[in-house]
Design a protein around this motif. Structure first.
Motif, PDB file in Angstrom:
ATOM      1  N   ARG A   1       0.698  -4.031 -11.925  1.00  0.00           N
ATOM      2  CA  ARG A   1      -0.672  -3.610 -12.272  1.00  0.00           C
ATOM      3  C   ARG A   1      -1.512  -3.326 -11.041  1.00  0.00           C
ATOM      4  NH1 ARG A   1      -1.640  -7.876 -17.192  1.00  0.00           N
ATOM      5  NH2 ARG A   1      -0.592  -6.632 -18.786  1.00  0.00           N
ATOM      6  N   ALA A   2      -1.284  -4.079  -9.975  1.00  0.00           N
ATOM      7  CA  ALA A   2      -2.039  -3.855  -8.737  1.00  0.00           C
ATOM      8  C   ALA A   2      -1.616  -2.561  -8.037  1.00  0.00           C
ATOM      9  CB  ALA A   2      -1.858  -5.047  -7.796  1.00  0.00           C
ATOM     10  N   LEU A   3      -0.339  -2.208  -8.158  1.00  0.00           N
ATOM     11  CA  LEU A   3       0.188  -1.058  -7.415  1.00  0.00           C
ATOM     12  C   LEU A   3       0.154   0.260  -8.191  1.00  0.00           C
ATOM     13  CD1 LEU A   3       3.328  -2.660  -5.746  1.00  0.00           C
ATOM     14  CD2 LEU A   3       1.074  -2.244  -4.718  1.00  0.00           C
ATOM     15  N   ALA A   4       0.347   0.208  -9.489  1.00  0.00           N
ATOM     16  CA  ALA A   4       0.521   1.432 -10.287  1.00  0.00           C
ATOM     17  C   ALA A   4      -0.597   2.458 -10.103  1.00  0.00           C
ATOM     18  CB  ALA A   4       0.701   1.076 -11.765  1.00  0.00           C
ATOM     19  N   PRO A   5      -1.864   2.064 -10.042  1.00  0.00           N
ATOM     20  CA  PRO A   5      -2.905   3.084  -9.869  1.00  0.00           C
ATOM     21  C   PRO A   5      -2.832   3.813  -8.527  1.00  0.00           C
ATOM     22  CG  PRO A   5      -3.864   1.026 -10.665  1.00  0.00           C
ATOM     23  CD  PRO A   5      -2.443   0.733 -10.281  1.00  0.00           C
TER      24      PRO A   5
ATOM     25  N   ALA B   1       9.129  -9.780  -2.780  1.00  0.00           N
ATOM     26  CA  ALA B   1       8.816  -8.744  -3.763  1.00  0.00           C
ATOM     27  C   ALA B   1       9.343  -7.418  -3.231  1.00  0.00           C
ATOM     28  CB  ALA B   1       7.314  -8.655  -4.007  1.00  0.00           C
ATOM     29  N   THR B   2      10.094  -6.717  -4.053  1.00  0.00           N
ATOM     30  CA  THR B   2      10.623  -5.410  -3.693  1.00  0.00           C
ATOM     31  C   THR B   2      10.054  -4.391  -4.670  1.00  0.00           C
ATOM     32  OG1 THR B   2      12.651  -6.407  -2.851  1.00  0.00           O
ATOM     33  CG2 THR B   2      12.716  -4.040  -3.338  1.00  0.00           C
TER      34      THR B   2
ATOM     35  N   SER C   1      12.735   1.975  -1.537  1.00  0.00           N
ATOM     36  CA  SER C   1      12.300   0.596  -1.778  1.00  0.00           C
ATOM     37  C   SER C   1      11.736   0.001  -0.500  1.00  0.00           C
ATOM     38  CB  SER C   1      13.456  -0.257  -2.293  1.00  0.00           C
ATOM     39  OG  SER C   1      14.467  -0.394  -1.332  1.00  0.00           O
ATOM     40  N   ARG C   2      10.804  -0.915  -0.709  1.00  0.00           N
ATOM     41  CA  ARG C   2      10.192  -1.639   0.406  1.00  0.00           C
ATOM     42  C   ARG C   2       9.906  -3.048  -0.088  1.00  0.00           C
ATOM     43  NH1 ARG C   2       9.843   0.422   5.534  1.00  0.00           N
ATOM     44  NH2 ARG C   2       7.784   0.237   6.398  1.00  0.00           N
ATOM     45  N   SER C   3      10.152  -4.025   0.756  1.00  0.00           N
ATOM     46  CA  SER C   3       9.941  -5.418   0.375  1.00  0.00           C
ATOM     47  C   SER C   3       8.854  -6.057   1.221  1.00  0.00           C
ATOM     48  CB  SER C   3      11.232  -6.222   0.563  1.00  0.00           C
ATOM     49  OG  SER C   3      12.246  -5.767  -0.288  1.00  0.00           O
ATOM     50  N   PHE C   4       8.238  -7.073   0.640  1.00  0.00           N
ATOM     51  CA  PHE C   4       7.344  -7.935   1.393  1.00  0.00           C
ATOM     52  C   PHE C   4       7.595  -9.369   0.946  1.00  0.00           C
ATOM     53  CE2 PHE C   4       4.768  -6.662  -2.260  1.00  0.00           C
ATOM     54  CZ  PHE C   4       4.145  -7.842  -2.671  1.00  0.00           C
ATOM     55  N   VAL C   5       7.327 -10.297   1.851  1.00  0.00           N
ATOM     56  CA  VAL C   5       7.563 -11.708   1.592  1.00  0.00           C
ATOM     57  C   VAL C   5       6.223 -12.411   1.548  1.00  0.00           C
ATOM     58  CG1 VAL C   5       8.614 -13.816   2.521  1.00  0.00           C
ATOM     59  CG2 VAL C   5       9.823 -11.633   2.701  1.00  0.00           C
ATOM     60  N   PHE C   6       6.092 -13.356   0.624  1.00  0.00           N
ATOM     61  CA  PHE C   6       4.888 -14.179   0.595  1.00  0.00           C
ATOM     62  C   PHE C   6       5.255 -15.614   0.259  1.00  0.00           C
ATOM     63  CE2 PHE C   6       5.294 -12.364  -3.624  1.00  0.00           C
ATOM     64  CZ  PHE C   6       4.911 -13.360  -4.518  1.00  0.00           C
ATOM     65  N   GLU C   7       4.483 -16.515   0.821  1.00  0.00           N
ATOM     66  CA  GLU C   7       4.656 -17.950   0.602  1.00  0.00           C
ATOM     67  C   GLU C   7       3.501 -18.388  -0.283  1.00  0.00           C
ATOM     68  OE1 GLU C   7       7.243 -19.400   2.075  1.00  0.00           O
ATOM     69  OE2 GLU C   7       7.750 -17.731   3.394  1.00  0.00           O
ATOM     70  N   ALA C   8       3.812 -19.133  -1.344  1.00  0.00           N
ATOM     71  CA  ALA C   8       2.745 -19.542  -2.247  1.00  0.00           C
ATOM     72  C   ALA C   8       3.123 -20.815  -2.986  1.00  0.00           C
ATOM     73  CB  ALA C   8       2.446 -18.426  -3.241  1.00  0.00           C
TER      74      ALA C   8
ATOM     75  N   GLN D   1      -2.220  -4.993   0.712  1.00  0.00           N
ATOM     76  CA  GLN D   1      -3.358  -5.387  -0.130  1.00  0.00           C
ATOM     77  C   GLN D   1      -2.917  -6.391  -1.191  1.00  0.00           C
ATOM     78  OE1 GLN D   1      -5.053  -1.814  -1.780  1.00  0.00           O
ATOM     79  NE2 GLN D   1      -5.423  -0.927   0.231  1.00  0.00           N
ATOM     80  N   VAL D   2      -1.779  -6.128  -1.810  1.00  0.00           N
ATOM     81  CA  VAL D   2      -1.277  -7.031  -2.855  1.00  0.00           C
ATOM     82  C   VAL D   2      -0.726  -8.309  -2.234  1.00  0.00           C
ATOM     83  CG1 VAL D   2       1.084  -6.922  -3.792  1.00  0.00           C
ATOM     84  CG2 VAL D   2      -0.745  -6.167  -5.120  1.00  0.00           C
ATOM     85  N   SER D   3      -0.040  -8.190  -1.131  1.00  0.00           N
ATOM     86  CA  SER D   3       0.505  -9.359  -0.442  1.00  0.00           C
ATOM     87  C   SER D   3      -0.615 -10.315  -0.052  1.00  0.00           C
ATOM     88  CB  SER D   3       1.292  -8.919   0.790  1.00  0.00           C
ATOM     89  OG  SER D   3       1.721 -10.032   1.526  1.00  0.00           O
ATOM     90  N   ASN D   4      -1.715  -9.785   0.437  1.00  0.00           N
ATOM     91  CA  ASN D   4      -2.842 -10.625   0.850  1.00  0.00           C
ATOM     92  C   ASN D   4      -3.451 -11.396  -0.320  1.00  0.00           C
ATOM     93  OD1 ASN D   4      -2.589  -9.847   3.507  1.00  0.00           O
ATOM     94  ND2 ASN D   4      -4.111  -8.223   3.357  1.00  0.00           N
TER      95      ASN D   4
END
Length: 132
Positions: free
Chosen positions: A102-106, A45-46, A11-18, A72-75
């Motif tokens: 959907r952004a990551l699966a491919p 998001a993990t 697992s890997r996580s990223f943080v985003f503010e929105a 790429q998805v975080s941006n």
């Protein structure tokens, strides 16, 4: 009897503010629904990848490659008004999970779970897809 092979989940996580709004028709009266006003959250998001380590590297996935895909998805989400993100729909935790999946699966063989949470509120939603 066949050979047993170890399977790992990384697992890997990223943080985003929105920021976002959320029109909820189930609130009466509508003027009492604070979610209609623009507001923001800190999201975590993990992403989990499940698989068998490759022979040469001994890794399920190279973490540097995973970081590149996640950035790429975080941006696409970080410091955005989520209402304006194409393909997201209403900015619910469920829709964020689907959007990220959907952004990551491919690009990520073995994607097994996406979890999106708001640590400050103590809530989270997970999406895992299984073949029928």
């Amino acid at each position: 009897m066949g050979e047993t092979r170890a399977q790992f989940t990384l697992s890997r996580s990223f943080v985003f503010e929105a920021a976002h709004t959320l029109v909820r028709r189930d609130i009466d009266p509508p003027s009492m629904d604070a979610s209609r006003r623009i507001h923001g959250h800190s999201y975590r998001a993990t992403v989990e990848i499940t698989g068998v380590p490759t022979g040469e590297s001994g890794m399920v996935i190279d973490l540097a490659r995973l970081d590149g895909v996640l950035s790429q998805v975080s941006n696409r989400l970080d410091h955005r008004l989520l209402d304006d993100v194409a393909g997201l729909g209403p900015a619910t935790l469920e829709n964020l999970c689907v959007f990220i999946w959907r952004a990551l699966a491919p690009q990520l063989v073995g994607l097994s779970r996406v979890t999106v949470g708001r640590d400050a509120r103590g809530d989270a939603c997970s999406l895992s897809m299984r073949d029928a």
